[in-house]
Design a protein around this motif. Structure first.
Motif, PDB file in Angstrom:
ATOM      1  N   THR A  45       0.861  -1.179   0.000  1.00  0.00           N
ATOM      2  CA  THR A  45       0.000   0.000   0.000  1.00  0.00           C
ATOM      3  C   THR A  45       0.905   1.241   0.000  1.00  0.00           C
ATOM      4  OG1 THR A  45      -0.158   0.493   2.377  1.00  0.00           O
ATOM      5  CG2 THR A  45      -1.524  -1.316   1.535  1.00  0.00           C
ATOM      6  N   ASP A  46       0.284   2.417  -0.074  1.00  0.00           N
ATOM      7  CA  ASP A  46       1.078   3.645   0.039  1.00  0.00           C
ATOM      8  C   ASP A  46       0.998   4.245   1.437  1.00  0.00           C
ATOM      9  OD1 ASP A  46      -1.526   4.502   0.019  1.00  0.00           O
ATOM     10  OD2 ASP A  46      -1.306   5.883  -1.673  1.00  0.00           O
ATOM     11  N   VAL A  47       0.546   3.447   2.412  1.00  0.00           N
ATOM     12  CA  VAL A  47       0.485   3.890   3.804  1.00  0.00           C
ATOM     13  C   VAL A  47       1.800   3.512   4.484  1.00  0.00           C
ATOM     14  CG1 VAL A  47      -0.694   3.648   6.027  1.00  0.00           C
ATOM     15  CG2 VAL A  47      -2.015   3.646   3.893  1.00  0.00           C
ATOM     16  N   PRO A  48       2.560   4.474   4.974  1.00  0.00           N
ATOM     17  CA  PRO A  48       3.857   4.160   5.591  1.00  0.00           C
ATOM     18  C   PRO A  48       3.695   3.584   6.991  1.00  0.00           C
ATOM     19  CG  PRO A  48       3.499   6.521   5.632  1.00  0.00           C
ATOM     20  CD  PRO A  48       2.343   5.931   4.870  1.00  0.00           C
ATOM     21  N   LEU A  49       4.777   2.929   7.437  1.00  0.00           N
ATOM     22  CA  LEU A  49       4.814   2.294   8.748  1.00  0.00           C
ATOM     23  C   LEU A  49       5.826   2.989   9.635  1.00  0.00           C
ATOM     24  CD1 LEU A  49       4.046  -0.096  10.656  1.00  0.00           C
ATOM     25  CD2 LEU A  49       5.957  -1.368   9.609  1.00  0.00           C
ATOM     26  N   GLY A  50       5.380   3.407  10.826  1.00  0.00           N
ATOM     27  CA  GLY A  50       6.273   3.941  11.846  1.00  0.00           C
ATOM     28  C   GLY A  50       6.519   2.896  12.912  1.00  0.00           C
ATOM     29  N   ILE A  51       7.729   2.866  13.467  1.00  0.00           N
ATOM     30  CA  ILE A  51       8.108   1.828  14.430  1.00  0.00           C
ATOM     31  C   ILE A  51       8.613   2.471  15.715  1.00  0.00           C
ATOM     32  CG2 ILE A  51       9.646  -0.127  14.868  1.00  0.00           C
ATOM     33  CD1 ILE A  51       9.762  -0.523  11.791  1.00  0.00           C
ATOM     34  N   ILE A  52       7.936   2.159  16.821  1.00  0.00           N
ATOM     35  CA  ILE A  52       8.399   2.520  18.159  1.00  0.00           C
ATOM     36  C   ILE A  52       8.923   1.228  18.773  1.00  0.00           C
ATOM     37  CG2 ILE A  52       7.813   3.608  20.364  1.00  0.00           C
ATOM     38  CD1 ILE A  52       7.234   5.462  18.012  1.00  0.00           C
ATOM     39  N   ALA A  53      10.229   1.002  18.696  1.00  0.00           N
ATOM     40  CA  ALA A  53      10.811  -0.286  19.085  1.00  0.00           C
ATOM     41  C   ALA A  53      10.816  -0.435  20.602  1.00  0.00           C
ATOM     42  CB  ALA A  53      12.221  -0.409  18.536  1.00  0.00           C
ATOM     43  N   ALA A  54      10.048  -1.409  21.104  1.00  0.00           N
ATOM     44  CA  ALA A  54       9.913  -1.572  22.550  1.00  0.00           C
ATOM     45  C   ALA A  54      10.009  -3.032  22.963  1.00  0.00           C
ATOM     46  CB  ALA A  54       8.564  -0.998  23.012  1.00  0.00           C
ATOM     47  N   GLU A  58      18.324  -2.994  12.734  1.00  0.00           N
ATOM     48  CA  GLU A  58      18.982  -3.122  11.427  1.00  0.00           C
ATOM     49  C   GLU A  58      18.561  -1.995  10.472  1.00  0.00           C
ATOM     50  OE1 GLU A  58      21.380  -5.012  10.788  1.00  0.00           O
ATOM     51  OE2 GLU A  58      21.297  -6.502  12.394  1.00  0.00           O
ATOM     52  N   LEU A  59      17.391  -1.409  10.714  1.00  0.00           N
ATOM     53  CA  LEU A  59      16.961  -0.263   9.914  1.00  0.00           C
ATOM     54  C   LEU A  59      17.536   1.055  10.430  1.00  0.00           C
ATOM     55  CD1 LEU A  59      13.192  -1.169   9.306  1.00  0.00           C
ATOM     56  CD2 LEU A  59      14.991  -1.024   7.565  1.00  0.00           C
ATOM     57  N   GLY A  60      18.306   0.990  11.518  1.00  0.00           N
ATOM     58  CA  GLY A  60      18.906   2.194  12.074  1.00  0.00           C
ATOM     59  C   GLY A  60      17.943   3.044  12.873  1.00  0.00           C
ATOM     60  N   LEU A  61      16.875   2.434  13.384  1.00  0.00           N
ATOM     61  CA  LEU A  61      15.869   3.166  14.150  1.00  0.00           C
ATOM     62  C   LEU A  61      16.190   3.136  15.637  1.00  0.00           C
ATOM     63  CD1 LEU A  61      12.662   1.881  12.326  1.00  0.00           C
ATOM     64  CD2 LEU A  61      13.711   4.134  12.120  1.00  0.00           C
ATOM     65  N   PRO A  62      15.721   4.136  16.398  1.00  0.00           N
ATOM     66  CA  PRO A  62      15.943   4.132  17.845  1.00  0.00           C
ATOM     67  C   PRO A  62      15.300   2.907  18.491  1.00  0.00           C
ATOM     68  CG  PRO A  62      15.127   6.269  17.085  1.00  0.00           C
ATOM     69  CD  PRO A  62      14.981   5.331  15.939  1.00  0.00           C
ATOM     70  N   VAL A  63      15.931   2.400  19.522  1.00  0.00           N
ATOM     71  CA  VAL A  63      15.443   1.218  20.229  1.00  0.00           C
ATOM     72  C   VAL A  63      15.168   1.571  21.684  1.00  0.00           C
ATOM     73  CG1 VAL A  63      16.064  -1.091  21.028  1.00  0.00           C
ATOM     74  CG2 VAL A  63      16.592  -0.415  18.685  1.00  0.00           C
ATOM     75  N   ARG A  64      13.979   1.278  22.137  1.00  0.00           N
ATOM     76  CA  ARG A  64      13.540   1.549  23.514  1.00  0.00           C
ATOM     77  C   ARG A  64      13.754   3.005  23.910  1.00  0.00           C
ATOM     78  NH1 ARG A  64      13.904  -3.421  27.721  1.00  0.00           N
ATOM     79  NH2 ARG A  64      12.868  -4.952  26.416  1.00  0.00           N
ATOM     80  N   ASP A  65      13.501   3.882  22.968  1.00  0.00           N
ATOM     81  CA  ASP A  65      13.605   5.324  23.217  1.00  0.00           C
ATOM     82  C   ASP A  65      12.412   5.982  22.529  1.00  0.00           C
ATOM     83  OD1 ASP A  65      14.192   8.081  23.210  1.00  0.00           O
ATOM     84  OD2 ASP A  65      16.356   7.703  23.211  1.00  0.00           O
ATOM     85  N   ALA A  66      11.331   6.154  23.289  1.00  0.00           N
ATOM     86  CA  ALA A  66      10.086   6.642  22.697  1.00  0.00           C
ATOM     87  C   ALA A  66      10.254   8.033  22.101  1.00  0.00           C
ATOM     88  CB  ALA A  66       8.966   6.645  23.745  1.00  0.00           C
ATOM     89  N   ALA A  67      10.992   8.906  22.769  1.00  0.00           N
ATOM     90  CA  ALA A  67      11.122  10.286  22.298  1.00  0.00           C
ATOM     91  C   ALA A  67      11.806  10.344  20.933  1.00  0.00           C
ATOM     92  CB  ALA A  67      11.891  11.117  23.317  1.00  0.00           C
ATOM     93  N   LYS A  68      12.924   9.624  20.791  1.00  0.00           N
ATOM     94  CA  LYS A  68      13.630   9.640  19.513  1.00  0.00           C
ATOM     95  C   LYS A  68      12.827   8.944  18.417  1.00  0.00           C
ATOM     96  CE  LYS A  68      18.370  10.096  21.215  1.00  0.00           C
ATOM     97  NZ  LYS A  68      19.720   9.478  21.280  1.00  0.00           N
ATOM     98  N   ALA A  69      12.135   7.877  18.794  1.00  0.00           N
ATOM     99  CA  ALA A  69      11.323   7.170  17.809  1.00  0.00           C
ATOM    100  C   ALA A  69      10.177   8.039  17.312  1.00  0.00           C
ATOM    101  CB  ALA A  69      10.793   5.870  18.407  1.00  0.00           C
ATOM    102  N   VAL A  70       9.550   8.767  18.208  1.00  0.00           N
ATOM    103  CA  VAL A  70       8.467   9.672  17.827  1.00  0.00           C
ATOM    104  C   VAL A  70       8.987  10.774  16.914  1.00  0.00           C
ATOM    105  CG1 VAL A  70       6.911  11.451  18.733  1.00  0.00           C
ATOM    106  CG2 VAL A  70       6.940   9.167  19.762  1.00  0.00           C
TER     107      VAL A  70
END
Length: 295
Positions: free
Chosen positions: A81-90, A99-111
């Motif tokens: 689809t053209d709906v993107p996915l956001g990830i809050i890693a918890a 592996e995607l270079g996203l913040p892990v267990r850090d809600a503020a940075k993930a947001v």
């Protein structure tokens, strides 16, 4: 992006999902975003809520808070689809987010990543069922000893967490035998006996096990790792090297790349992104750029 569908798994990361999910919800709303709660009592309910929201264009993006299982759920909502996915890693492992270079267990940075609304197209692997239904995974599909252990562990209600998995390993090792496989890689048929077969769209699973260490989320290929027949003591010497990716230098390990993969074996249920996926045989294909991640 002002209307976000949020799905939280409160039990992720030994129940830290609830805390991080609530923190993310608070931060998102404080930013002025309109947040639609798509969470449910179980994954099936969350999937139904999410599918309805995506189909009705009721959200600009889907955001999941949890571990790899929640990313798996999100991929099955947004891929194709053209709906993107956001990830809050918890979660506990968070292999895909890491592996995607996203913040892990850090809600503020993930947001912050979510609100920046910059998207990265990534490949996803697709299974099309007999009735035409699609299932997707983003990380690694396990279809060997690791899948057998997962299937055993999921039959037990006790103990919880990693101890259940460790006990399942102890239960399976004495009786485990090499599994006869048929693999069809881009049309080429291969028959072998193996201890482990994994199909990687990404490099790692299980909290840092780099089973297909050279797999990339954007190369349009799946990495297929085969650990051929070995005596169990030798298997035990090789398997721990998966955390560094050093196992690939063992002569019994073969890694192939393909766009389409068929796996056949008797009595094996595959697991993808740590979730129960489908019994073999399975026909998989990589779909380049199938998913947009808020990264």
């Amino acid at each position: 992006m002002t209307r976000l569908g949020l799905i939280v798994n409160p039990t992720s990361g030994k129940n830290t999902g609830a805390r991080i999910g609530l923190e993310a919800l608070t931060l998102l709303r404080a930013s002025g975003a309109e947040v639609v709660d798509l969470s449910a009592a179980d994954a099936a309910g969350a999937l139904a809520h999410g599918r309805a929201a995506v189909a009705d264009r009721a959200v600009d993006a889907v955001v999941v808070a949890g571990g790899d299982g929640m990313v798996h759920l999100g991929a099955n909502l947004c891929a194709g689809t053209d709906v993107p996915l956001g990830i809050i890693a918890a979660g506990t492992g968070n292999d895909i987010a890491r592996e995607l270079g996203l913040p892990v267990r850090d809600a503020a940075k993930a947001v912050e990543r979510v609100l920046e609304a910059r998207t990265r197209p990534v490949d996803a692997a697709r299974l099309v069922g007999a009735a035409g239904e699609e299932r997707w995974f983003l990380g690694v599909l396990a279809a060997g000893f690791d899948a057998v252990v997962n299937e055993r562990a999921n039959q037990w209600r006790w103990p919880k967490g990693s101890m259940r998995y460790n006990l399942a390993i102890l239960r399976e090792l004495p009786v485990f035998r090499p599994i006869p496989y048929v693999l069809v890689l881009d049309g080429e048929r291969v028959e072998t006996e193996a201890m482990l077969v994994a199909v990687g769209n990404g490099p790692s699973y299980g909290g840092g096990m780099r089973v297909t260490p050279d797999a990339s989320f954007d190369d349009g290929l799946l990495d297929v790792l085969v650990l051929h027949r070995l005596p169990v003591p030798e298997f035990l010497r090789v398997f721990p090297k998966v955390f560094s990716g050093g196992h690939t230098s063992h002569p019994a390990v073969e890694v192939r790349r393909a766009r389409t993969v068929r796996l056949e074996a008797t009595g094996i249920v595959s697991y993808a992104d740590g979730e129960r996926f489908a019994p073999l045989p399975v026909d998989l294909e990589v779909v380049p750029g199938a998913l947009s991640v808020l990264a």
